[in-house]
Design an enzyme around this catalytic site. Structure first.
Site, PDB file in Angstrom:
ATOM      1  N   GLU A  97      56.871  41.875  36.597  1.00  0.00           N
ATOM      2  CA  GLU A  97      57.980  42.098  37.540  1.00  0.00           C
ATOM      3  C   GLU A  97      59.090  41.066  37.317  1.00  0.00           C
ATOM      4  OE1 GLU A  97      55.542  42.234  41.052  1.00  0.00           O
ATOM      5  OE2 GLU A  97      54.713  44.136  40.360  1.00  0.00           O
ATOM      6  N   GLU A 167      48.078  42.796  31.646  1.00  0.00           N
ATOM      7  CA  GLU A 167      48.486  43.714  32.705  1.00  0.00           C
ATOM      8  C   GLU A 167      49.358  44.826  32.119  1.00  0.00           C
ATOM      9  OE1 GLU A 167      48.167  41.741  36.756  1.00  0.00           O
ATOM     10  OE2 GLU A 167      50.181  41.310  36.027  1.00  0.00           O
TER      11      GLU A 167
HETATM   12  C1  PEP Z   1      49.732  42.317  39.886  1.00  0.00           C
HETATM   13  O1  PEP Z   1      50.450  42.040  40.828  1.00  0.00           O
HETATM   14  O2  PEP Z   1      49.663  41.539  38.954  1.00  0.00           O
HETATM   15  C2  PEP Z   1      48.996  43.597  39.929  1.00  0.00           C
HETATM   16  C3  PEP Z   1      48.150  43.839  38.968  1.00  0.00           C
HETATM   17  O3  PEP Z   1      49.236  44.440  40.975  1.00  0.00           O
HETATM   18  P1  PEP Z   1      48.352  45.730  41.419  1.00  0.00           P
HETATM   19  O4  PEP Z   1      46.927  45.274  41.503  1.00  0.00           O
HETATM   20  O5  PEP Z   1      48.917  46.129  42.731  1.00  0.00           O
HETATM   21  O6  PEP Z   1      48.539  46.769  40.366  1.00  0.00           O
END
Ligand code: PEP
Length: 256
Positions: A97, A167
């Site tokens: 983000e 991620e």
């Molecule tokens: C994050 O904020 O790093 C994340 C993985 O969010 P979420 O678990 O909501 O996908």
């Protein structure tokens, strides 16, 4: 043996009173757990209150970002010393983000990482491809770019303090999760890349978390994968019940 680490990223959620309530609920259930690492990362405005609640527990405090200078004319930024003063031990660096909405480049992420290490924090270094990149089969290329440039010129002695969070951007906050096989494939690739950049010994010791819609319903399959050493949890860390369940699932896997 890599120690499991489960971290909650609260993102831009929770007023001070809400944060106190959540931290108190987590403390009640988790305070005596010692067999895995637990971290919560509230927004800056909640750090002081949460620190006072979890300060005497095994739940560690993390921040969601950090500037690389110690002090000065940097309006809106937060310095390493300010965080250290509050008992912060972990810092999320390079979250998608931040990269996506705030223009953070690998170079900026690298500066934050170096500062986090220099001032004694454990950085949670986030990497991962977006949907377009995955569909164009560029996942490994992106991971290589994030790793090679994000970790550039780091002191190898500091590396064991870094936690990598894989991620996939398309799985963050979307409810779409990578299958355990997809996640393991990426984690395995990351460890191989770390071996190439540094050494097998260092790569084998480094912890790689998975993040992307981790919930109590999918945590077990993900955490059981050989190269997945924990989770970075966003949405499900905002509910005490869900985050506690994920921690308990982690413990069940340890005790098998
Ligand atoms: C994050 O904020 O790093 C994340 C993985 O969010 P979420 O678990 O909501 O996908």
């Amino acid at each position: 043996m890599r120690r499991l680490i489960i971290a909650g990223n609260w993102k831009m959620n929770k007023t001070v009173s809400e944060a106190r309530e959540l931290a108190t609920a987590l403390k009640l259930e988790l305070k005596d757990i010692t067999d895995l690492d637990m971290v919560i990362c509230p927004p800056f405005t909640d750090l002081d209150s949460v620190s006072q609640i979890i300060g005497d527990t095994n739940i560690a405090l993390g921040a969601q970002n950090m500037y690389w200078k110690l002090e000065g004319a940097f309006t809106g930024e937060i310095s390493p010393m300010m965080l250290r003063d509050l008992g912060v031990r972990f810092v999320i660096v390079g979250h998608s983000e931040r990269r996506q909405y705030f223009g953070e480049t690998n170079q900026i992420v690298n500066k934050r990482l170096k500062a986090a290490l220099k001032y004694g924090f454990n950085p949670i270094f986030c990497i991962g491809e977006n949907l377009k990149e995955r569909e164009e089969n560029k996942t490994f290329e992106i991971l290589t770019d994030h790793l090679e440039n994000g970790l550039k010129d780091l002191n190898e002695l500091d590396l064991p303090r870094i936690i990598i969070a894989y991620e996939p951007v398309w799985a963050i906050g979307t409810g779409r999760t990578a299958t355990p096989e997809m996640a393991e494939e990426a984690h395995h690739f990351i460890r191989k890349k770390l071996t190439e950049i540094f050494s097998k010994d260092l790569a084998d010791g480094m912890r790689i978390q998975y993040g992307g819609s981790v919930k109590p319903q999918n945590a077990k399959e993900l955490l059981m994968q050989p190269d997945i050493d924990g989770a970075l949890v966003g949405g499900a860390s905002l509910e005490a019940r869900d985050f506690i369940k994920i921690i308990k699932i982690g413990r069940e896997i340890l005790n098998k």
